[in-house]
Design a protein around this motif. Sequence first.
Motif, PDB file in Angstrom:
ATOM      1  N   ASP A   1       0.854  -1.183   0.000  1.00  0.00           N
ATOM      2  CA  ASP A   1       0.000   0.000   0.000  1.00  0.00           C
ATOM      3  C   ASP A   1       0.897   1.242   0.000  1.00  0.00           C
ATOM      4  OD1 ASP A   1      -1.701   2.110   0.464  1.00  0.00           O
ATOM      5  OD2 ASP A   1      -2.758   1.159   2.133  1.00  0.00           O
TER       6      ASP A   1
ATOM      7  N   GLU B   1       0.456   4.236   0.839  1.00  0.00           N
ATOM      8  CA  GLU B   1       0.325   5.071   2.028  1.00  0.00           C
ATOM      9  C   GLU B   1       1.034   4.473   3.240  1.00  0.00           C
ATOM     10  OE1 GLU B   1      -0.896   8.091   1.825  1.00  0.00           O
ATOM     11  OE2 GLU B   1      -1.267   7.705  -0.296  1.00  0.00           O
ATOM     12  N   GLU B   2       1.460   3.235   3.138  1.00  0.00           N
ATOM     13  CA  GLU B   2       2.140   2.584   4.261  1.00  0.00           C
ATOM     14  C   GLU B   2       3.617   2.344   3.968  1.00  0.00           C
ATOM     15  OE1 GLU B   2       0.016  -0.984   5.075  1.00  0.00           O
ATOM     16  OE2 GLU B   2      -1.845   0.045   5.674  1.00  0.00           O
ATOM     17  N   GLN B   3       4.103   2.889   2.863  1.00  0.00           N
ATOM     18  CA  GLN B   3       5.473   2.633   2.435  1.00  0.00           C
ATOM     19  C   GLN B   3       6.424   3.806   2.705  1.00  0.00           C
ATOM     20  OE1 GLN B   3       6.614  -0.364   0.988  1.00  0.00           O
ATOM     21  NE2 GLN B   3       4.643  -1.040   1.768  1.00  0.00           N
TER      22      GLN B   3
ATOM     23  N   ARG C   1       5.792   5.650  -1.511  1.00  0.00           N
ATOM     24  CA  ARG C   1       4.635   6.261  -2.168  1.00  0.00           C
ATOM     25  C   ARG C   1       4.994   6.822  -3.534  1.00  0.00           C
ATOM     26  NH1 ARG C   1       2.694  11.184  -2.940  1.00  0.00           N
ATOM     27  NH2 ARG C   1       4.171  12.249  -1.575  1.00  0.00           N
TER      28      ARG C   1
END
Length: 409
Positions: free
Chosen positions: A212, A214-216, A221
């Motif tokens: 994801d 948004e979680e990287q 991102r």
Amino acid sequence: MTELSTAPPPSAGVEFPLPRTCPYAPPEGYARFRDTDPLVRVTLYNGTSAWLVTRLAEAQDLLTDERLSANSRSEGYPFVVARMEGMKEQPPSFIGMDAPHHTVHRRMLIPDFSVKRMRAIRPYIEQIVNGLIDRMLEKGEPVDLVKEFALPVPSIVIAELLGVPEEDDDFFVEQSSLMIQATTPGAARDAGAQLAGYVNKLISKKEQEQGDPEEQGLIGRLTLEQLADGSLARQDLVQMALLLLVAGHQTTSSMISLSVATLLQHPDQLAALKADPSGLPAAVEELLRFLSITDVSAMRVATADIPVGDQLIRAGEGVVVVSTLVNRDERAFPDPDRLDLTRDARSHMSFSHGSHQCLGQNLARLEVEVALGVLFERIPTLRLAAPMESLSVRGAGDVQGVNELPVTW
């Protein structure tokens, strides 16, 4: 009406940058630039000349003038120290670009440094700060506040924002410090190459993980969004990450350590701040003005003739804006050499000005505010463990600061 000077400007002037003798005060030689014209001709380390901007209003006007270019590869660009020459051989980062390329790249990063994002990350920063203070108290006095506190705070935070594994923090601290403090272009280039190689590998890892966005972290991102659809070239992403890694910890680390030292040298101001912690945001602005950590806040080259008062910057000439000078312009800040934590100092230029104003300024303010607030709340008896005059001062042209700050309590 005063006529513009049409004669060629002199090729030499006062040598710049000037040596420092105090960790937090401007070089003594800066006094000669007060009550002068808004532009002063200076000679740089390699014998080339440039215009030094000495006043706040003129500096702000110039940094919003499209006739000044930030492109470090342009003829006449004013490198103020030898290590910066290596910039010409490296792919440009977005701070070395002009519009429209600079605008496109900057917009990609704005969401990661917005006020909303800073509010969300504040508890994490408070956790980091409290953890480091716990470790200091457990270790026992005296400690080097730079090594044990001021440097780790922004290093850990920027690594988290970028998505860099925590186990690599030491590598980034060492290599970015080498790049910033290098005394030759070769040394700066070698340290930059080490960092670039690592970031390239990290980008490849993010591509393979395909998680994801948004979680990287920021690197993940941009890799999964901008790089994947061709909006951003891989080399541009590498340079963007390098810029944020270096700028994200060195300047803020110096700001934290020098703010502590400065407050300890001004006990009346510190006592007032402890009595009313609500004044901390304003105090941080005044400390930013008073300390001017970056010293040189902008280097530019003119692409056309620019009149400034009765002086003239000619096309191809370099322009250097020194925040240490303009932040102590008495026309903007009465009694500028006095630290006044209640002063309205928001017009300072410690984050530069115009379209290239520091993207991470909200993060820097937050880190300094949390670090100072929690530190003096938890260790109210904090004091220097060595005389201020004994501290080693970083050289001219470097980020202002100290290499060590021994403290006790």
